[in-house]
Design a protein around this motif. Structure first.
Motif, PDB file in Angstrom:
ATOM      1  N   ARG A 166      -5.878  -7.122   3.362  1.00 48.55           N
ATOM      2  CA  ARG A 166      -5.267  -7.008   2.036  1.00 48.55           C
ATOM      3  C   ARG A 166      -4.573  -8.305   1.623  1.00 48.55           C
ATOM      4  O   ARG A 166      -4.472  -8.604   0.436  1.00 48.55           O
ATOM      5  N   THR A 179      -4.863  -8.809  -2.478  1.00 51.52           N
ATOM      6  CA  THR A 179      -4.221  -7.581  -2.953  1.00 51.52           C
ATOM      7  C   THR A 179      -2.703  -7.698  -2.881  1.00 51.52           C
ATOM      8  O   THR A 179      -1.990  -7.283  -3.797  1.00 51.52           O
ATOM      9  N   ASP A 190      -2.833   0.938   2.699  1.00 45.18           N
ATOM     10  CA  ASP A 190      -3.057   1.038   1.247  1.00 45.18           C
ATOM     11  C   ASP A 190      -2.056   1.974   0.582  1.00 45.18           C
ATOM     12  O   ASP A 190      -1.578   1.703  -0.524  1.00 45.18           O
ATOM     13  N   GLU A 225       0.648   0.993  -2.428  1.00 45.37           N
ATOM     14  CA  GLU A 225       0.764   1.742  -3.675  1.00 45.37           C
ATOM     15  C   GLU A 225       2.173   2.294  -3.864  1.00 45.37           C
ATOM     16  O   GLU A 225       2.771   2.174  -4.942  1.00 45.37           O
ATOM     17  N   LYS A 253       1.234  -4.485  -5.055  1.00 49.07           N
ATOM     18  CA  LYS A 253       0.004  -5.190  -5.440  1.00 49.07           C
ATOM     19  C   LYS A 253       0.329  -6.441  -6.238  1.00 49.07           C
ATOM     20  O   LYS A 253       1.198  -6.429  -7.112  1.00 49.07           O
TER      21      LYS A 253
END
Length: 485
Positions: free
Chosen positions: A386, A391, A413, A417, A422
């Motif tokens: 990531r 990201t 992930d 979030e 991000k």
């Protein structure tokens, strides 16, 4: 066989150091009996009739101990003797039940070999004289006995591999680096657990000094150094003490000395014996040890990839710097964790940075081994992916790592979030922020155009602040430079 050494003169004297290291072999039973070698049992509960030398008992060789000696010999490029013999080493201590120690003298099982390592970025090689099998003695206890001493024979008969070097080391730093490399080797190949506090890995340093070009000086042996920190302190003190004695006109007497960590000094324990004082002779109760070639080949086939070979492979296969490769191969567990992470993430250098950086920092702070890491290699690989694909930033990656480490979250992930980490990768949105920053900071713009790089960094900082840290730094740098001409 050659050795790479670099002499370090101390007050005009050359330091000469050799090592004798006792590595307790990782067998479940003792070298000549079936008694357990487990650490921490109540005194004298793991000493059988053979260990206590009761009349009529006979020693029987432990095949697993020989197997580990062969493994070590292969790891350091030694000659494995097809025939070796055991001898009786005679001396009289209260904790030596037989009045002699079963050891090897004239024909040891492992002969020659070498240990290569680095001191900083300088390569070193120390030659080995031999490594021989022997039994440990018991232990004298002097505390909680109302002024008397007690004898614990639990260690009597514990299998040891004594590893002896040539006097090839020329500085304390080189000696400690050798000891650390040897410790890595014996733990890496699984013949010793390396626990220095429990006495599984004990080093004796033979230290002497001489004027350059003169014959070897008289050595003093510092016994039972059970930490690398104390090893450095003890050798440094002994070097200074010997030089002071010689400068004051005193001759150095060969002796065995102990290091007192409370005072930071060595003190003489007894005059040092020579081989003749031990009156070695072949043990009549043990036949010669015969090692067939197919036994050696079998052990060779079971050997793991050695640390030096693995470090070379990491440089070749993953493009890592030599330093990274050497640090990642300090233990098999760390090496395996790194390789699993690198393969899963497809980012070997970034994986190296995280394993040596954030992961090592947290392991050290929490006093954990890499096998106890709350963050698995799979989780770290996902986190690194990531970062690599833009990201999240490296700084945001540390927030994710913290959540994984503390158990706040188990999914990379989902954590990104939930925390809104991000990066802003929308070019249009970034350009709008950059335009606003340029308009609000004309002074920095003029300074940058005048050649002041710090002004550019200040503008980047303003963009990151305006984006609440979510802007992709790489994109910010590229777009800002484009707009500034």
């Amino acid at each position: 066989m050659t050795t790479q050494t670099k002499s370090l003169l101390v007050q005009g004297y050359e330091v000469v150091i050799g090592f004798e290291t006792h590595a307790q072999l990782s067998t479940q039973s003792k070298i000549f009996s079936r008694a357990s070698t487990a650490f921490g049992a109540e005194p004298n509960t793991q000493a059988c009739a053979v260990d206590m030398a009761l009349p009529g008992t006979l020693p029987v060789m432990n095949r697993a101990a020989v197997d580990r000696a062969i493994r070590f010999g292969l790891a350091v490029g030694s000659h494995i003797a097809p025939r070796s013999i055991f001898a009786r080493k005679n001396y009289f201590y209260p904790d030596l039940p037989k009045g002699y120690q079963i050891s090897q003298f004239e024909i040891p099982v492992v002969q020659g070999g070498e240990v290569s390592f680095y001191v900083g970025d300088e390569p070193r090689t120390v030659r080995l004289v031999r490594a021989h099998l022997e039994e440990d003695a018991g232990k004298s206890l002097h505390e909680d006995f109302h002024g008397q001493s007690g004898i614990d024979l639990n260690r009597a008969g514990t299998p040891l591999l004594e590893i002896v070097t040539e006097p090839d080391m020329r500085s304390t730093e080189e000696a400690v680096a050798y000891a650390k490399e040897l410790h890595k080797i014996v733990t890496w190949i699984g013949i010793c657990d390396g626990n220095m506090q429990e006495g599984s890995f004990r080093c004796d340093a033979n230290v002497s000094v001489r004027k350059p070009g003169e014959p070897l000086g008289t050595r003093r042996e510092i016994k039972n150094l059970n930490s690398f920190k104390f090893m450095q302190q003890a050798i440094d003190y002994e070097i200074r003490w010997q030089i002071e004695q010689i400068e004051d006109g005193h001759a150095i007497q060969q002796a065995t000395v102990l290091f007192d960590p409370d005072t930071g000094e060595t003190r003489a324990m007894r005059t040092k014996e020579d081989a003749a004082d031990y009156r070695y002779f072949p043990d009549p109760d043990l036949p010669p040890l015969l090692i067939a070639r197919d036994w050696v080949e079998q052990v060779k086939g079971e050997m793991p990839e050695l640390p030096r070979a693995m470090a070379t492979r990491f440089v070749t296969d993953y493009g890592l710097p030599e330093y990274d490769a050497s640090q990642l191969t300090l233990s098999r567990e760390v090496a395996a964790y790194f390789e699993d992470t690198a393969k899963a993430s497809g980012q070997p250098k970034l994986s190296s940075n995280w394993v040596m950086g954030e992961l090592s920092r947290r392991l050290n702070a929490d006093e954990k081994d890499v096998t106890q890491s709350p963050v698995s290699s799979e989780q770290l690989a996902k986190l690194i992916q990531r970062i690599a694909d833009g990201t999240i930033s490296n700084a945001a990656g540390r927030q994710v790592f913290e959540a994984l480490w503390t158990g706040e979250s188990a999914d990379v992930d989902a954590t990104i979030e939930a925390k809104g980490l991000k990066q802003m990768n929308d070019t249009g949105a970034l350009e709008k922020i950059i335009d606003e920053v340029i308009a609000a900071n004309p002074g920095n713009v003029e300074q940058y155009k005048a050649g002041k790089d710090k002004a550019f960094n200040a503008l980047v900082g303003q963009v990151m602040k305006a984006s609440k840290g979510k802007a992709n730094p790489g994109q910010v740098n590229r777009l800002l430079k484009q707009k500034l001409g």
